[in-house]
Design an enzyme around this catalytic site. Structure first.
Site, PDB file in Angstrom:
ATOM      1  CG  ASN A  72      -1.016   7.794  -4.673  1.00 20.16           C
ATOM      2  OD1 ASN A  72      -1.764   8.740  -4.918  1.00 20.16           O
ATOM      3  ND2 ASN A  72      -1.015   7.184  -3.505  1.00 20.16           N
ATOM      4  CB  SER A 127      -0.946  -0.013   1.189  1.00 19.00           C
ATOM      5  OG  SER A 127      -0.287  -0.417   2.343  1.00 19.00           O
ATOM      6  CB  CYS A 128       0.201   4.634  -1.257  1.00 19.93           C
ATOM      7  SG  CYS A 128       0.167   4.351  -3.027  1.00 19.93           S
ATOM      8  N   PRO A 129       2.793   4.618   0.752  1.00 24.51           N
ATOM      9  CG  PRO A 129       4.667   5.789   1.586  1.00 24.51           C
ATOM     10  CD  PRO A 129       3.487   4.948   2.022  1.00 24.51           C
TER      11      PRO A 129
END
Lengths: 355, 68
Positions: B39, B8-10
């Site tokens: 993103n 998952s981000c980042p």
């Protein structure tokens, strides 16, 4: 041209920020504690109290805002086909970090959201908190740049993803039909609350918008520093603007360190408490609000983090590490140092080698 | 190729950031959530790459980054 593009790209996150700020001011006007219109840490702490996980009589209330945020995010994710249950990215570590973040937040007295709300009410102690928060995020970024990762998650079934949102909603329904089952403060911050339906409704709207816009308090600074992306930071700024303007209109704006609502002036612990929050949340990939949203999207790793935060809140009040308006708790300073050590340990043990 | 599935981000953006340091003309990125698609696309566009998104089976996405 550049400016026009910026607004076009980021209008949703900025609108969400403005709305969260306005909601905080409105919820306070309708009964929530001062400068605490919208605080995820405080609200989870109150829920821990209502479940009698801690015995602090002044902070016990099953906050409908939390239920609304998770349910709103869940509904929006289901509609937008973004409800994707997953789990398996270091659950115990996330639980522990969640607890540490909560302990740090309760030393400062607020999550990142309440920190901004306190600044917007003129509480200068929160500026020191902000300095600590920034410091924590920068330390977290340092480790992210050195390949920090809690590992990958894996797909799960629908039931696993729905378990946490359904549990929260069921708990909320129980509070409505059986008040005696749960504790409710008769004095102190826990006794102060906006009407239930209003709180739930605002939570639903904020949850839905935050799900779509990905609003996150640590993501703002992180993305700005790491990727020169300023969208989330703009959302952060919009919350502050809305709270400042709202408080100015209602005459609640009082600048100073002393006598601020539900705050203390011990600057070192305000600073370090928020350092834990900034650092821990950067490792977790999002602020407490973002964890609630992701839990609503079916992310069990975030649900575990929220459960860790609830456990951390219970521990903070049972072990007397939580602050009050009189100052830090007896064990607040030592707990803060322990939490910093936990963040450091998690950071250095999760650095992947370059391939 | 960058396989950021499950992250998952980042983290996916950081993986891409490291991969484009070598200045490749083309790069394929695999992710499994829409936040990461958004993103990574934004990051790539800001760093001189065009992005073509292809939805694969099982909620996975393949992003083809091409240098402008």
């Amino acid at each position: 041209m550049q400016k026009e593009n910026f607004f076009k790209k980021y209008w949703l996150v900025m609108l969400t920020g403005l709305l969260v700020g306005a909601a905080a001011v409105a919820l306070t006007a309708f009964g929530n504690p001062a400068n605490m219109g919208f605080c995820i840490a405080c609200f989870l702490r109150d829920i821990a109290g209502s479940l009698k996980l801690h015995g602090a009589g002044v902070v016990q209330y099953f906050r409908p805002e939390i239920v609304g945020i998770v349910a709103g995010a869940c509904i929006m994710a289901l509609i937008g086909k973004e409800f994707k249950p997953k789990a398996g990215s270091s659950p115990v570590i996330r639980f522990t970090l969640g607890a540490a973040v909560m302990v740090g937040a309760l030393v400062f007295l607020g999550c990142p959201l309440r920190m901004v709300i306190r600044i917007g009410g003129g509480d200068l102690n929160a500026i020191i908190g902000l300095a600590g928060f920034v410091l924590g995020i920068l330390i977290g970024i340092f480790f992210l740049k050195h390949n920090f990762s809690l590992g990958r998650a894996y797909k799960q079934g629908k039931v696993e993803g729905l378990a946490f949102p359904v549990m929260l909603i069921a708990g909320f329904v129980l509070t409505l039909i059986s008040v005696s089952f749960f504790a409710v403060s008769t004095e102190g911050p826990g006794s102060m609350h906006a009407p239930i339906l209003l709180a739930l409704g605002i939570g639903l709207v904020v949850g839905a918008l935050a799900q779509k816009s990905r609003l996150c308090m640590v993501g703002g600074l992180r993305d700005a520093v790491m990727f020169k992306e300023f969208g989330l930071l703009a959302g952060f700024g919009c919350i502050l603007v809305a709270v400042l303007v709202g408080n100015a209109i209602l005459g609640n704006l009082k600048f100073g360190f002393e006598g601020q609502p539900i705050a203390h002036t011990e600057w070192l612990w305000n600073l370090l408490g928020m350092t834990v929050v900034g650092w821990g949340c950067t490792l977790l990939g999002g602020c407490p609000l973002r964890q609630l949203i992701l839990a609503g999207e079916g992310n069990s790793d975030s649900a575990i983090t929220v459960l860790g935060m609830i456990a951390g809140a219970a521990a903070a009040h049972t072990l007397k590490t939580a602050s009050s308006a009189d100052g830090t708790g007896v064990n607040g300073p030592i707990a803060t140092i322990v939490c910093l050590a936990v963040c450091l340990l998690v950071s250095v043990t999760h650095l992947k080698k370059e391939q | 190729m960058v396989d950021a599935r499950g992250y998952s981000c980042p983290i996916p953006v950081i993986m891409v950031q490291k991969a484009v340091k070598d200045n490749p003309d083309k790069l394929e990125v695999l992710v499994d959530n829409q936040t990461a698609v958004g993103n990574v696309t934004r990051f790539a566009n800001n760093n001189g790459y065009d992005v073509a998104v292809k939805e694969l089976e099982d909620d996975e996405y393949s992003l083809a980054l091409t240098k402008r």
